[in-house]
Design a protein around this motif. Structure first.
Motif, mmCIF file in Angstrom:
data_model
loop_
_atom_site.group_PDB
_atom_site.id
_atom_site.type_symbol
_atom_site.label_atom_id
_atom_site.label_comp_id
_atom_site.label_asym_id
_atom_site.label_seq_id
_atom_site.Cartn_x
_atom_site.Cartn_y
_atom_site.Cartn_z
ATOM 1 N N UNK A 1 0.840 -1.188 0.000
ATOM 2 C CA UNK A 1 0.000 0.000 0.000
ATOM 3 C C UNK A 1 0.877 1.241 0.000
ATOM 4 N N UNK A 2 0.367 2.264 -0.641
ATOM 5 C CA UNK A 2 1.136 3.499 -0.719
ATOM 6 C C UNK A 2 1.270 4.099 0.660
ATOM 7 N N UNK A 3 2.488 4.530 1.002
ATOM 8 C CA UNK A 3 2.745 5.136 2.303
ATOM 9 C C UNK A 3 1.981 6.444 2.410
ATOM 10 N N UNK A 4 1.442 6.712 3.592
ATOM 11 C CA UNK A 4 0.596 7.887 3.750
ATOM 12 C C UNK A 4 1.366 9.190 3.628
ATOM 13 N N UNK A 5 2.705 9.158 3.819
ATOM 14 C CA UNK A 5 3.490 10.370 3.667
ATOM 15 C C UNK A 5 3.898 10.618 2.228
ATOM 16 N N UNK A 6 3.705 9.623 1.342
ATOM 17 C CA UNK A 6 4.150 9.753 -0.047
ATOM 18 C C UNK A 6 3.128 10.547 -0.848
ATOM 19 N N UNK A 7 3.560 11.496 -1.664
ATOM 20 C CA UNK A 7 2.616 12.248 -2.492
ATOM 21 C C UNK A 7 1.885 11.317 -3.454
ATOM 22 N N UNK A 8 0.574 11.414 -3.565
ATOM 23 C CA UNK A 8 -0.153 10.541 -4.466
ATOM 24 C C UNK A 8 0.284 10.751 -5.903
ATOM 25 N N UNK A 9 0.282 9.668 -6.669
ATOM 26 C CA UNK A 9 0.655 9.772 -8.073
ATOM 27 C C UNK A 9 -0.403 10.584 -8.814
ATOM 28 N N UNK A 10 0.098 11.412 -9.728
ATOM 29 C CA UNK A 10 -0.819 12.223 -10.513
ATOM 30 C C UNK A 10 -1.222 13.509 -9.844
ATOM 31 N N UNK A 11 -0.518 13.906 -8.783
ATOM 32 C CA UNK A 11 -0.796 15.171 -8.121
ATOM 33 C C UNK A 11 -1.722 14.984 -6.946
ATOM 34 N N UNK A 12 -2.096 16.083 -6.232
ATOM 35 C CA UNK A 12 -2.923 15.995 -5.038
ATOM 36 C C UNK A 12 -4.289 15.391 -5.338
ATOM 37 N N UNK A 13 -4.709 14.511 -4.460
ATOM 38 C CA UNK A 13 -6.033 13.903 -4.567
ATOM 39 C C UNK A 13 -6.697 14.020 -3.206
ATOM 40 N N UNK A 14 -7.746 14.814 -3.100
ATOM 41 C CA UNK A 14 -8.377 15.063 -1.820
ATOM 42 C C UNK A 14 -9.426 13.993 -1.522
ATOM 43 N N UNK A 15 -9.421 13.568 -0.257
ATOM 44 C CA UNK A 15 -10.463 12.639 0.160
ATOM 45 C C UNK A 15 -11.811 13.330 0.049
ATOM 46 N N UNK A 16 -11.864 14.594 0.426
ATOM 47 C CA UNK A 16 -13.056 15.402 0.225
ATOM 48 C C UNK A 16 -12.608 16.851 0.274
ATOM 49 N N UNK A 17 -13.377 17.739 -0.325
ATOM 50 C CA UNK A 17 -12.997 19.137 -0.333
ATOM 51 C C UNK A 17 -13.176 19.769 1.030
ATOM 52 N N UNK A 18 -12.460 20.875 1.243
ATOM 53 C CA UNK A 18 -12.593 21.604 2.504
ATOM 54 C C UNK A 18 -13.626 22.724 2.391
ATOM 55 N N UNK A 19 -14.102 22.967 1.186
ATOM 56 C CA UNK A 19 -15.084 24.036 0.987
ATOM 57 C C UNK A 19 -16.349 23.744 1.790
ATOM 58 N N UNK A 20 -16.788 24.755 2.548
ATOM 59 C CA UNK A 20 -18.021 24.619 3.316
ATOM 60 C C UNK A 20 -17.842 24.065 4.710
ATOM 61 N N UNK A 21 -16.639 23.644 5.048
ATOM 62 C CA UNK A 21 -16.412 23.133 6.405
ATOM 63 C C UNK A 21 -16.522 24.262 7.428
ATOM 64 N N UNK A 22 -17.065 23.928 8.590
ATOM 65 C CA UNK A 22 -17.052 24.848 9.722
ATOM 66 C C UNK A 22 -16.074 24.292 10.748
ATOM 67 N N UNK A 23 -15.071 25.078 11.068
ATOM 68 C CA UNK A 23 -13.980 24.603 11.918
ATOM 69 C C UNK A 23 -13.894 25.462 13.169
ATOM 70 N N UNK A 24 -13.900 24.813 14.330
ATOM 71 C CA UNK A 24 -13.706 25.504 15.603
ATOM 72 C C UNK A 24 -12.214 25.497 15.921
ATOM 73 N N UNK A 25 -11.624 26.692 16.028
ATOM 74 C CA UNK A 25 -10.204 26.827 16.352
ATOM 75 C C UNK A 25 -10.086 27.296 17.796
ATOM 76 N N UNK A 26 -9.386 26.470 18.613
ATOM 77 C CA UNK A 26 -9.217 26.790 20.032
ATOM 78 C C UNK A 26 -7.751 27.085 20.273
ATOM 79 N N UNK A 27 -7.443 28.355 20.555
ATOM 80 C CA UNK A 27 -6.054 28.756 20.791
ATOM 81 C C UNK A 27 -6.064 30.030 21.610
ATOM 82 N N UNK A 28 -5.227 30.096 22.648
ATOM 83 C CA UNK A 28 -5.227 31.277 23.513
ATOM 84 C C UNK A 28 -4.473 32.452 22.899
ATOM 85 N N UNK A 29 -3.713 32.233 21.807
ATOM 86 C CA UNK A 29 -2.949 33.307 21.179
ATOM 87 C C UNK A 29 -3.704 33.800 19.946
#
Length: 584
Positions: free
Chosen positions: A437-465
Motif C-alpha cells: 500500500x502506498x505510504x501515507x506520507x508519499x505524495x499521491x501519483x498524478x498530483x494531489x487527490x483530496x479525500x473530500x474538499x474543505x469548501x463549506x467546512x465549519x472549523x472551531x479553532x481553540x487557541x489562547x494566542x
C-alpha cells in the motif's frame, strides 16, 4: 560517619556493577590461587578457605543489589561482614604459608598478599567503607602473622625492619585507595554533570523550538495570505523570499531537534514493506519542477531489482534523498543532477540499497570530504551564495548508519567534476509478498487527490494566542472553510453547547485548561459534539509529542508552523477516516 542518600546508593550500585562485571575473570583466578596453596597447606583447609571466599563474595553481590545503608542497616552490616570474610579467607592461607620455610613459600605468600591489596585498590574503592573493611581483613592478620614469625624465631631486628616495611606498604595502599576513590567520585560527578547538561540542552532546544514556532507560524500565515492577495510582481517576489526564509528557519528547527534525537539515540526508525523504486521516483517527482525552473536536468537510472517489496523506513529514505537533492540543486548552476539506484548483494548479509546523487557543480575537494559530515560545517558553500544550516548531511549520515548503511562522498576520477554522494541503506526481506500500500506520507501519483474538499467546512479553532487564530482563519478562508474561534477550552465548551462544527483545531498549551483536558471535556459532551474529529495544532513538534497526543485520543496532528497544504492534507486525512461530510 557513613554518608547516606542517593550518592551512597549510587556508589554501592557502581561498586557492585564493577565487581559483577569482572567476575568471570576474577573468580577463576581466585580459585587457581587458593588451589595452589594446597602445595603448602592441608587440602581440607585450602578448600575451606576457597568455599568461604567464593560464598562470601556471592552473598555480598546478592545483598548489594538495590542496597540503601540508611533503609537497610542490617543488610549493609551483613555485606560488610561478607567483605571481611572474603578477604580474610584469601589472606589467611598466605600468612600461614609465610610461617614455613619451604621453597618459594615466602615469595608465594607475598605475591598473594600484594595481589589482594592491588585488587582492593583498583576494584573496591568506589564505596570506601567496603575498601576499608577489605583492607583491615588483610592488614591485621598480615601484621600479626609477621610478628608471630619473627618473635617465634627470636629475631628482633627482623621483626623491626619487616614491620616497618609492612606498615609502609600498607600506608601506601591506603593512600592509593583514597586517590582511586577520588578518581571514581570525580568520574561519577563528571558523568552526572554531563548527563544533566545534555538533559538541559535537550529541554532548552525543545523549549526554544516551541517558542519560535508561534511567531514563525504568524510570519508564514501572513506571508501566504499577502502573497495570495497581492498581484504586484515585485511584492510577490519579496513575499516569496520572506516565505522561503521562514520555511528555511522552520527546517533548521526540525534539523536541530533531529540532531538532538540522534545524539540521544531517540530517532525512531520504522521499517515498512515498501517498493524502493516507487519511493525514489516519488521523491524525484517532488524535485522535477524546481530543477526545471533552475534550468537544470534531473535524470535517473533505477535498477529493476528495486521494483519488488523490501522492509525499509520510507520516510527516512525520502528525508535523506531530499536533503541530498536539495544540496545538489543549490550547488549546481549548469548541467544537471543524475540519480543512480542499485541493489547491492552481500554474502551472508542482507542486501543494500545504494543511491548515488551526482551533480555537475564545482565539486568538493578531497580534503574537505570528512568535514562535510561535521555538524554545523560550512565546508561546501552553495553555488548561489545561500546560507545552509550545516546539519543536513550530519543527520543523514547518522540516520543511514542507524539503518545499517552509510553516507559517503565518492572521490572523483581524473577528469570528473561535481560532487557524488552515495547513500546506502540495509534492505530486509519483506514479510508479506502482497502488494504494497502506498505510504501515507508519499505524495499521491498524478498530483494531489483530496479525500473530500474543505469548501463549506465549519472549523472551531481553540487557541489562547490571537495571532495563531488569525493564521488559522486566513488559511481556512483560503481553503473555502469558515472558522469559529475560541480563546480557551472553557469558551470552546460553551460554543459547542449551542453549535456543532465539522472539525476542531486544538492548541495543546493553553493556560488554565490545556489541550488534553479540553479534549477530555469535549469527548464527555453528549451527542455528536463528543465525537467531533479533533486535530492538535501545536508548537510541540517532537516525535514523542505526536505519539503522546495521538495516544490520548486526538484524530490528527499539525506541528506549527503550518501552511495551507499541510492543514488541507491533515483535514482531508482526518475527515476521510471519520467519513464525515461538511454540515449544511
Amino acid at each position: 560517619m557513613l554518608k547516606n542518600g542517593p550518592t551512597v546508593i549510587e556508589e554501592i550500585k557502581r561498586q557492585r556493577d564493577l565487581l559483577w562485571g569482572e567476575r568471570w575473570g576474577r573468580l577463576p583466578l581466585t580459585v587457581l590461587a587458593l588451589a595452589l596453596t594446597m602445595l603448602y597447606l592441608p587440602v581440607w583447609f585450602s578448600l575451606l578457605c576457597l568455599a568461604l571466599d567464593i560464598g562470601a563474595e556471592l552473598l555480598a553481590m546478592h545483598y548489594m543489589r538495590a542496597l540503601d545503608p540508611k533503609r537497610h542497616p542490617k543488610r549493609y552490616g551483613f555485606v560488610m561482614v561478607c567483605m571481611f570474610l572474603m578477604e580474610f579467607s584469601y589472606s589467611l592461607p598466605a600468612l600461614l604459608i609465610w610461617q614455613g620455610d619451604e621453597n618459594y613459600a615466602k615469595s608465594f605468600a607475598v605475591g598473594m598478599i600484594m595481589t589482594t591489596l592491588m585488587q582492593i585498590i583498583s576494584a573496591r574503592t568506589i564505596h570506601m567503607p567496603f575498601g576499608y573493611i577489605g583492607f583491615a581483613a588483610v592488614a591485621l592478620p598480615a601484621l600479626a602473622g609477621n610478628a608471630f614469625y619473627w618473635i617465634n624465631n627470636d629475631n628482633v631486628p627482623g621483626l623491626i625492619f619487616s614491620t616497618i616495611a609492612a606498615v609502609g606498604a600498607l600506608a601506601y595502599t591506603l593512600i592509593a585507595m583514597k586517590s582511586n576513590n577520588r578518581l571514581h567520585r570525580a568520574a561519577a560527578l563528571d558523568r552526572k554533570a554531563a548527563q544533566a547538561s545534555n538533559r538541559a540542552k535537550s529541554r532548552f532546544l525543545a523549549q526554544m523550538s516551541h517558542e519560535l514556532r508561534t511567531p514563525l507560524n504568524a510570519i508564514l500565515g501572513m506571508g501566504h495570505a499577502e502573497q495570495r492577495r497581492n498581484k504586484d510582481a515585485l511584492s510577490q517576489n519579496r513575499l516569496s523570499v520572506l516565505i522561503i526564509a521562514a520555511e528555511g528557519l522552520s527546517t533548521i528547527l526540525d534539523d536541530i531537534l533531529d540532531m538532538s534525537a540522534i545524539e540521544e539515540g531517540r530517532l525512531p526508525i520504522r521499517p515498512q514493506q515498501v517498493i524502493p523504486s516507487e519511493q525514489i521516483s516519488a521523491t524525484l517527482a517532488l524535485f522535477h519542477p524546481g530543477v526545471s525552473e533552475a534550468g537544470l536536468r534531473l535524470t535517473h537510472d533505477i535498477s529493476p531489482q528495486l521494483g519488488t517489496a523490501w522492509m525499509l523506513d520510507p520516510q527516512r529514505l525520502r528525508q535523506c534523498m531530499s536533503n541530498l537533492l536539495s544540496n545538489a540543486v543549490k550547488n549546481t548552476k549548469h548541467g544537471g543532477i543524475h540519480v543512480t539506484a542499485r541493489l547491492i548483494a552481500q554474502q551472508q548479509r542482507p542486501p543494500m540499497l545504494s543511491v548515488e546523487i551526482a551533480d555537475t557543480g564545482p565539486g568538493i575537494p578531497n580534503h574537505l570530504h570528512r568535514l562535510m559530515f561535521e555538524p554545523l560545517s560550512q565546508a561546501r558553500r552553495p553555488a548561489d551564495g545561500a546560507e545552509s544550516n550545516g546539519l543536513g548531511l550530519s543527520i543523514c549520515r547518522s540516520m543511514a548508519r542507524q539503518m545499517g548503511g552509510d553516507l559517503i562522498i565518492r572521490p572523483n576520477k581524473p577528469g570528473q567534476s561535481g560532487a557524488r554522494f552515495v547513500l546506502t541503506l540495509q534492505l530486509n526481506p519483506a514479510k508479506d509478498p502482497k502488494p504494497v500500500e502506498q505510504d501515507q506520507d508519499q505524495p499521491p501519483k498524478g498530483g494531489p487527490q483530496h479525500v473530500q474538499g474543505t469548501t463549506g467546512l465549519r472549523v472551531l479553532v481553540i487557541d489562547d494566542i490571537a495571532t495563531n487564530r488569525l493564521v488559522a482563519s486566513t488559511y481556512l478562508r483560503m481553503l473555502g472553510a469558515t472558522m469559529i474561534e475560541a480563546e480557551s477550552g472553557a469558551q470552546a465548551l460553551t460554543i459547542l453547547a449551542s453549535t456543532q462544527p465539522d472539525l476542531v483545531l486544538l492548541d495543546m498549551n493553553m493556560p488554565e485548561m490545556d489541550g488534553l483536558e479540553t479534549l477530555a471535556k469535549i469527548r464527555a459532551l453528549p451527542g455528536g459534539a463528543g465525537k467531533l474529529p479533533v486535530i492538535a495544532m501545536t508548537a510541540d513538534a517532537l516525535a514523542e509529542h505526536r505519539a503522546h497526543y495521538m495516544a490520548n485520543g486526538l484524530d490528527g496532528y499539525l506541528a506549527k508552523p503550518i501552511n495551507p497544504a499541510r492543514i488541507e492534507a491533515e483535514i482531508n486525512a482526518v475527515l476521510g477516516k471519520s467519513g464525515r461530510a461538511p454540515t449544511d
